[in-house]
Structures are given as C-alpha cells and as structure tokens.
Design a protein around this motif. Sequence first.
Motif, PDB file in Angstrom:
ATOM      1  N   SER A 142       0.844  -1.191   0.000  1.00  0.00           N
ATOM      2  CA  SER A 142       0.000   0.000   0.000  1.00  0.00           C
ATOM      3  C   SER A 142       0.880   1.242   0.000  1.00  0.00           C
ATOM      4  CB  SER A 142      -0.913   0.007   1.234  1.00  0.00           C
ATOM      5  OG  SER A 142      -1.868  -1.036   1.147  1.00  0.00           O
ATOM      6  N   THR A 198      -3.312   5.882  -0.250  1.00  0.00           N
ATOM      7  CA  THR A 198      -4.013   6.792   0.660  1.00  0.00           C
ATOM      8  C   THR A 198      -3.591   8.222   0.356  1.00  0.00           C
ATOM      9  OG1 THR A 198      -4.077   5.092   2.377  1.00  0.00           O
ATOM     10  CG2 THR A 198      -4.440   7.371   3.072  1.00  0.00           C
ATOM     11  N   VAL A 220      -8.021   5.184  -0.961  1.00  0.00           N
ATOM     12  CA  VAL A 220      -8.389   5.356   0.446  1.00  0.00           C
ATOM     13  C   VAL A 220      -8.142   6.811   0.821  1.00  0.00           C
ATOM     14  CG1 VAL A 220      -7.928   4.659   2.829  1.00  0.00           C
ATOM     15  CG2 VAL A 220      -7.777   2.970   0.980  1.00  0.00           C
ATOM     16  N   CYS A 260      -7.731   9.502   6.723  1.00  0.00           N
ATOM     17  CA  CYS A 260      -8.685   9.654   7.835  1.00  0.00           C
ATOM     18  C   CYS A 260      -8.366  10.889   8.677  1.00  0.00           C
ATOM     19  CB  CYS A 260      -8.648   8.402   8.714  1.00  0.00           C
ATOM     20  SG  CYS A 260      -8.857   6.867   7.800  1.00  0.00           S
ATOM     21  N   SER A 315      -5.272   0.661   9.954  1.00  0.00           N
ATOM     22  CA  SER A 315      -6.456   0.470   9.103  1.00  0.00           C
ATOM     23  C   SER A 315      -7.595  -0.186   9.865  1.00  0.00           C
ATOM     24  CB  SER A 315      -6.090  -0.366   7.872  1.00  0.00           C
ATOM     25  OG  SER A 315      -5.559  -1.619   8.261  1.00  0.00           O
ATOM     26  N   ASN A 316      -7.279  -1.073  10.815  1.00  0.00           N
ATOM     27  CA  ASN A 316      -8.320  -1.751  11.578  1.00  0.00           C
ATOM     28  C   ASN A 316      -8.922  -0.851  12.658  1.00  0.00           C
ATOM     29  OD1 ASN A 316      -5.711  -1.963  12.838  1.00  0.00           O
ATOM     30  ND2 ASN A 316      -6.627  -3.309  14.358  1.00  0.00           N
ATOM     31  N   LEU A 372     -11.832  -0.571   4.786  1.00  0.00           N
ATOM     32  CA  LEU A 372     -11.572  -0.188   6.175  1.00  0.00           C
ATOM     33  C   LEU A 372     -12.545  -0.879   7.127  1.00  0.00           C
ATOM     34  CD1 LEU A 372     -10.806   3.563   5.518  1.00  0.00           C
ATOM     35  CD2 LEU A 372      -9.180   1.762   6.080  1.00  0.00           C
ATOM     36  N   ALA A 399     -11.150  -4.381   7.293  1.00  0.00           N
ATOM     37  CA  ALA A 399      -9.974  -4.440   8.167  1.00  0.00           C
ATOM     38  C   ALA A 399     -10.366  -4.704   9.611  1.00  0.00           C
ATOM     39  CB  ALA A 399      -9.182  -3.136   8.062  1.00  0.00           C
TER      40      ALA A 399
END
Length: 453
Positions: free
Chosen positions: A93, A161, A194, A197, A323-324, A370, A373
Amino acid sequence: MLMSSSLKKGNVELRHQKLNQEQHRENIVMAILLHEYPFQFVEHEGTRNMISYLNPDVKHVTRNTIKADVLKFYRREKKKLLDILQLVPGRISLTSDLWASITTDGYISLTAHFVDKDWMLQKRILNFHYMPTPHTGFAISEMISSLLNEWNLEKKLFSITLDNASSNDSFVDFVKSQLCIRNGLLLNGEFFHVRCCAHILNLIVQDGLKEIDSGIYKIRESVKFMKGSQSRKKKFHDCAQQMGINCKKGLRQDVSTRWNSTYLMLESALHYRDAFIHLSLSDSNYLHCPTLEEWNQIENMVKFLKVFYDVTNIFSGTLYPTSNLFFLGMWRIQCILQEEAKNPILFRSSSLSKMQSKFDKYWGAFSAILAIAVILDPRYKMDIVEFAFMKLYGDDEGNSKVNNIREKLQKLFGEYCNIDLQNQGSSYTIQTTQDQVIEGDPNDPLMVSTYES
C-alpha cells in the motif's frame, strides 16, 4: 597513522592498523547523510586537520568526489530496496502527498507500507521528487506512474491513501485505469483509493473551530504576548502562583494549519485561565484576554473536541497498523455528533450541522476495505460492524449496509483464492449472493472455517 597502545609488563606496545580508504569515505558519506552536512564539509580546513591528525595517511577528497560517493551509496541502497519489495509476499500500500517549499517549488512524496516475510510492519520512503506545476490530476498521475514503473510495483499494489484535494480524485482515476489495463489491481481497483482519515477529521473539526474564531485569536495572541520576553514570562508565572496554579504544565503555541496543535493550545490556556484574567487586571499592555463568555465557549469546545483529538492520535500511529482502527474511530465520532445534536449548546448548534454534513459526505464515501480491516481483527470480527450500523441506522438500512460489506468481503476473499489457485493451475468461482455458490475443494480448511463462521 592510526595507533592504539596497551601496557604490558611496564612496556608500551604499539599496534599499527592499516587504513582502509574506502571505509573512510563510506564513513564520511554516512556522516553527511545522517547529519545533513554540506558536501563542502570535506573541504573545510578544520575537518581536514582533524582527520590528518588521526591518520596522516588519509587521502583527502573533494566535494565532487564525495557527491559521487553519495550517489553511489544511494544507487546501492535503492537496489537493495528494490529486491526487498519484489520479495514482499503480499501486496503493498502507498501513501502520497504534495508540499510546496518556501520558494513555492512543489515536491511529491511516495511511501510504501507492507508486511515483510517475517510479518513485521515496514515503511519505506520511495521518493521525494520535484513536482513542477501545474499540479493537476493528470500531471500527478504521470509522475506517480513513472515512479511506480521505476520501482516495478505496477502489479503489487493494493491501495493508495491520499488527502481530499480535488485533483487527487482525477489522479486516482487516471492511475487506476492504467493499472487495471495491466491487470495490476484486485477487483479492478475497487479498494484502490483510500482517503486520509486524519485529513477528514481535520476538515470536520475546522468547521467547529470557526464558531470560536474570536476566542482562538485572543488565546493565540495571549500566548504570543506572554512568550514575548523574559519579564512577561516571569510576571505571568507570578500571576499563576498567586492564583494557586501548578506551573509545571507548559503553555503551548499552535500552528494554525494543524487543528490538533490548536486544541493543545486551548487546553493549556484553560489550565492558566485565572492567571490570564489576573494578568489582564495588572498589566495594561495585555489587551487580548478572552471574555468570560469566550472562556466558557472555549472550555465547552475543548471538551467536545477531546474525542476528535484522541481519535486523530490513534490514526496517526506509526508503530502499529491503523487500518483496523478507522471504523471504530469514525463510528465513535458519529455517535458523539448524534448525541450533541440532541442537546446542542447554543453557540455550537450551527457548527454541529456543518460538521455532521461534512462527516456524512466522507463517511458515505469511505472505502469498504476499512470495514473489512476491522472484521479481520480477531477482537471484533463481523459483530462490531453489525452493531455499529444497527445503532446508527436502524434495522433496515443497517442490514443493507452490513450485507454490502459482507458481499465485498466475499468478493475479495474469492479474488485471493483465485489468485492462489491459478498459480497452482486451478481456480475457484465464488458467487457472492445469499446462495454462496462456491466451486473448488470443499475440504479446503480455509473455505470451511470461513463459511462456518
């Protein structure tokens, strides 16, 4: 000549160590890279005198020679990293961002994140490259595509991302279409893009902070005033002691473009609120003390933003996977916004609607990967997604969203099964409907355990 001595039975024994000129130059290269010395460092008179004193046999080098050595070292390390990336067993990623220097020159970064063969989370900066204007989506895609080709990553990518700049949307479309033509992405790039966040949270919070702009301005000016001279610092410290305030907590100054630093500034200022008020009464030069109403607004906003600050810190971790953690963090934010909307404080009511609107915009467009994840996190699995959606949307809409995530999870699982078995000369066909038609070995323990759960 480099010499070391040791005392044996009253005699001094001299041992000569042969100089390794290549190792000496390698050490200079490492010093320059580690400490950001200029290449001219090797030509400084003091540097050469020090080295000659330690070993007169050293052959001094010029800045052009050491520059060539640095480039040679870079090419060697790049080759090592290329080999490491090709041996990564899973997918890689990426994260990327654009900066402008003081001289307005543009630069683009590209960072790879992956799990190595020993199951260790790794991060490597691949490029920090000059990016000429214009910074359009097409121009960025051309640059990123050339960098991906340079690192031979076209068929090893999972996601990228990015922040929420409008040019990034068109950039992703260009790159994704090119990679899909080469069959380089899973499920035609469904999970490729992505959104950052932390950047989403920044956009949401900035709308809330606009409601207390005047208070933030006064706090910022108050901190600048207090830090302006040693005499002011001492006077403020005396005021704090007179008010019985513990002065061990530092008073912070913010960077206006980083909301979390503004939050810390407001939090530290609240600790010294009585000291600021006392200073405004005793020093006629201090003109920016917030009013009592503004202090109350700042206090309420800081309490409200505490959860945003905590979630931002969680998302910004570098030593653990994040990510989790996205799904639970954003769900927590959504719950806070809904609770505040039921009993809003008067000054915050207008900002809440703006924050909720912006949250809904990005929450509705978040990547399903997400949610997947957090499902793959053995502490939560599918139960947490079902619980969160039911709580936020009710049974009907919640079930619809859960089924959508479950279908995407099954499609992704099927894609990995096909890739694995195609390498062995066979394949699975997985139909992601309620019937769950699965072709393949029914005794495959991975398939059995997945569908039994």
